[in-house]
Design an enzyme around this catalytic site. Structure first.
Site, PDB file in Angstrom:
ATOM      1  N   GLY A  89       0.808  -1.218   0.000  1.00  0.00           N
ATOM      2  CA  GLY A  89       0.000   0.000   0.000  1.00  0.00           C
ATOM      3  C   GLY A  89       0.835   1.259   0.000  1.00  0.00           C
ATOM      4  O   GLY A  89       0.360   2.344  -0.334  1.00  0.00           O
ATOM      5  N   ARG A  90       2.094   1.117   0.418  1.00  0.00           N
ATOM      6  CA  ARG A  90       2.972   2.301   0.398  1.00  0.00           C
ATOM      7  C   ARG A  90       4.396   1.892   0.077  1.00  0.00           C
ATOM      8  O   ARG A  90       5.336   2.626   0.380  1.00  0.00           O
ATOM      9  CB  ARG A  90       2.915   3.027   1.724  1.00  0.00           C
ATOM     10  N   ASP A 122      -2.728   7.057   2.459  1.00  0.00           N
ATOM     11  CA  ASP A 122      -1.929   8.006   1.682  1.00  0.00           C
ATOM     12  C   ASP A 122      -0.633   7.470   1.075  1.00  0.00           C
ATOM     13  O   ASP A 122       0.035   8.165   0.324  1.00  0.00           O
ATOM     14  CB  ASP A 122      -1.620   9.249   2.537  1.00  0.00           C
ATOM     15  N   GLY A 123      -0.274   6.229   1.424  1.00  0.00           N
ATOM     16  CA  GLY A 123       0.941   5.665   0.838  1.00  0.00           C
ATOM     17  C   GLY A 123       2.228   6.252   1.386  1.00  0.00           C
ATOM     18  O   GLY A 123       3.314   6.019   0.865  1.00  0.00           O
ATOM     19  N   ARG A 187       5.969 -12.510   0.670  1.00  0.00           N
ATOM     20  CA  ARG A 187       5.474 -12.812   2.020  1.00  0.00           C
ATOM     21  C   ARG A 187       4.564 -14.028   1.979  1.00  0.00           C
ATOM     22  O   ARG A 187       4.038 -14.386   0.911  1.00  0.00           O
ATOM     23  CB  ARG A 187       4.661 -11.604   2.524  1.00  0.00           C
ATOM     24  N   ASP A 264       1.159 -11.497   6.750  1.00  0.00           N
ATOM     25  CA  ASP A 264       1.671 -10.619   5.682  1.00  0.00           C
ATOM     26  C   ASP A 264       3.011 -10.006   6.068  1.00  0.00           C
ATOM     27  O   ASP A 264       3.664  -9.383   5.246  1.00  0.00           O
ATOM     28  CB  ASP A 264       0.660  -9.509   5.357  1.00  0.00           C
ATOM     29  N   ASP A 274       9.341  -5.867   7.913  1.00  0.00           N
ATOM     30  CA  ASP A 274       8.332  -4.921   8.385  1.00  0.00           C
ATOM     31  C   ASP A 274       8.523  -4.552   9.853  1.00  0.00           C
ATOM     32  O   ASP A 274       7.924  -5.147  10.751  1.00  0.00           O
ATOM     33  CB  ASP A 274       6.908  -5.461   8.154  1.00  0.00           C
TER      34      ASP A 274
END
Ligand code: AMP
Ligand code: MG
Length: 517
Positions: A89-90, A122-123, A187, A264, A274
């Site tokens: 997403g970002r 908003d990424g 992932r 994920d 992450d």
């Protein structure tokens, strides 16, 4: 195969694993940090890393030659619940660079703007979380635990709106972009989403692609005829379990709590990936989690990590099964994972104390006493083992309770009775060392090579973040230096090795972190 839709808007993507995207420009990029070690490994010269071109590329304002960025599609179980399509997403992959060892490494920008997988967000990423990711992935690497790495940290000059504690008080925060680097960013969730949607052909292709690209030794054994398809899949799953176990043990050894072990956030090549509301144990507490979202359940606390990682591997196995078949071999592998980890954890704690495994009874006696010491009076996990190496069992003048005193947080409860208990354990410990004919000098070197003197304590990162928000980068630089040699004490960084100060005990960012990033 890429998604043919080229417009960049949030959507469900079916039948494709990735979508081409472009980073969104940022206003005034500034290079806040660089990993010279990783730059070297990637064959990037110092001049290039200091150039305007490099800065603009790491900010997403310009593309590296030949780069065609894309964001990938994945799903995942979040806190035990299936969450459907997530995806980058970002984050966006810029492409690959072959490193000095001939290993292809993918460069990925995190925080470079929205993608089809942004789900309306908003990424972007804020400075505090980007700094935390940059520092921790590098720290993890130098601790010898498999991890994605971080090449650069760029301040965007733009602000980002975040409600840090989800309490209805959003604030403008400085934005930043990290360039992450890994051989693969695949992932568990990539496989899961295909399986959940019944996209069997895509799942088959993804498995084949992953084995060829990320497990070339296994692919070679398949090509040579040594492994048929079924055996190839069995060996591959076993290899994924094995790599995951190695990484897990690294976390347990160094006191790392990932904080959000959703499927994920599990890398198929077994790297730590992450860095969100992670933390490092100060006082040993198996129930501790830095993640405020998880404060009630403690699903991702330090001591739960082995069970939850195994649970995640089960979800991966469920996703792969329709293609790989062979349920029995996968189940056996999952059971083996837990059995082996349990044994390795015990052996590792013994090794941290400089001991070889003995009989079951002997080990139990030592380990029970050790755990009691660690839990009582809030003993610092890192400092305790570092100090324990100073104990020479052949010297009568050394009292263990004195040696480890510095590692105790609750000094008021460190009364005579407790010191007595430690010294009783010390007698047992000394007898074990004597029985193993342990030489102090050699043992100390062995212990210090696996028990770090430096871990990236939460309060240190928080201080570095607060300073950086004021434009002061000295602590960031010092941490970057100290984390490169986490097993060798360097007098210049003595202050960074100490235990957590009292003011940081309950401070947000030190002991509590939200997922907001
Ligand atoms: P994380 O909690 O960082 O592992 O993120 C979980 C999911 O949310 C991933 O699919 C991320 O890409 C996505 N995500 C998190 N923050 C943002 C953001 N600011 N904009 C877009 N997507 C995001
Ligand atoms: Mg994630």
């Amino acid at each position: 195969m890429a998604d043919p839709e080229s417009r960049n808007y949030s959507r469900q993507v079916s039948g494709f694993m990735h979508s081409h995207v472009l980073p969104t420009r940022v206003g005034e990029p500034q290079l806040l940090a660089l990993s010279p070690d990783l730059a070297r490994q990637l064959g990037f010269s110092e001049d290039f890393c200091r150039s305007e071109e490099f800065l603009q590329c790491m900010a997403g304002n310009q593309l590296l030659t030949g780069s065609r960025p894309y964001a990938t599609r994945y799903g995942g179980h979040q806190f035990g619940q299936w969450a459907g399509q997530l995806g980058d997403g970002r984050a966006m992959n810029l492409g690959e660079v072959t490193d000095l060892d001939g290993q292809p490494q993918c460069l990925q920008l995190k925080g470079a703007g929205p993608t089809p997988y942004s789900r309306g967000a908003d990424g972007r990423a804020v400075l505090r979380s980007s700094m935390r990711e940059f520092l921790c992935s590098e720290a993890m690497h130098f601790l010898g635990v498999p991890t994605t790495r971080a090449l650069s940290l760029v301040g965007t000059g733009d602000s980002v709106l975040r409600d840090m504690f989800y309490d209805g008080n959003p604030e403008e925060e400085p934005g930043a972009i990290v360039c992450r680097v890994a051989p693969s960013f695949t992932r568990f969730g990539h496989f899961q989403l295909c399986a959940m949607r019944g996209e069997w052909e895509l799942l088959r292709e993804l498995i084949d692609f992953t084995i060829v690209a990320d497990f070339p030794e296994l692919h070679a054994r398949h090509l040579s005829g040594e492994l048929d398809r079924e055996a190839l899949h069995a060996c591959w799953f076993a290899e994924v379990c094995q790599r995951t176990r190695v990484t897990l043990l690294g976390w347990m050894r160094t006191g790392f709590v990932h904080g959000v072990l959703n499927t994920d956030n599990m890398s198929i090549i077994g790297q730590t990936i992450d860095y969100g509301p992670y933390g490092w144990l100060d006082n040993f507490d198996a129930q501790w989690t830095p993640n405020t979202t998880d404060a009630g359940m403690r699903r991702y606390s330090f001591g739960q990590q082995p069970a939850v990682v195994q649970w995640n591997l089960y979800q991966l196995a469920n996703a792969l099964l329709p293609v790989t078949g062979n349920r029995e071999s996968m189940e056996a592998e999952l059971t083996r994972f837990a059995t082996l980890h349990e044994r390795e954890w015990q052996e590792m704690i013994l090794a941290k104390a400089g001991l070889l495994p003995g009989t079951e009874q002997e080990d139990e006696a030592i380990l029970d006493g050790l755990m009691q010491i660690l839990v009582a009076q809030e003993t610092d996990y890192t400092l305790f083992f570092r100090r324990l190496a100073d104990f020479d069992h052949r010297r009568q003048d050394l009292v263990l309770a004195e040696i480890v005193r510095e590692a105790i947080y609750d000094q008021t409860a460190y009364d005579e009775a407790q010191q007595q208990r430690i010294n009783v354990w010390a007698t047992l410990y000394a007898a074990r060392l004597e029985q193993q004919d342990s030489d102090w000098g050699q043992r100390r070197a062995r212990m210090n090579a696996m028990n770090p003197c430096f871990v990236l304590r939460n309060y240190l990162t928080q201080q570095a973040v607060e300073q950086a928000a004021q434009g002061e980068l000295q602590l960031l630089r010092d941490l970057q230096q100290a984390l490169q040699r986490p097993y060798d004490e360097d007098p210049r960084f003595a202050l960074l090795y100490g235990r957590r100060p009292e003011w940081a005990r309950h401070k947000a960012g030190c002991s509590m972190l939200s997922c907001s990033s």
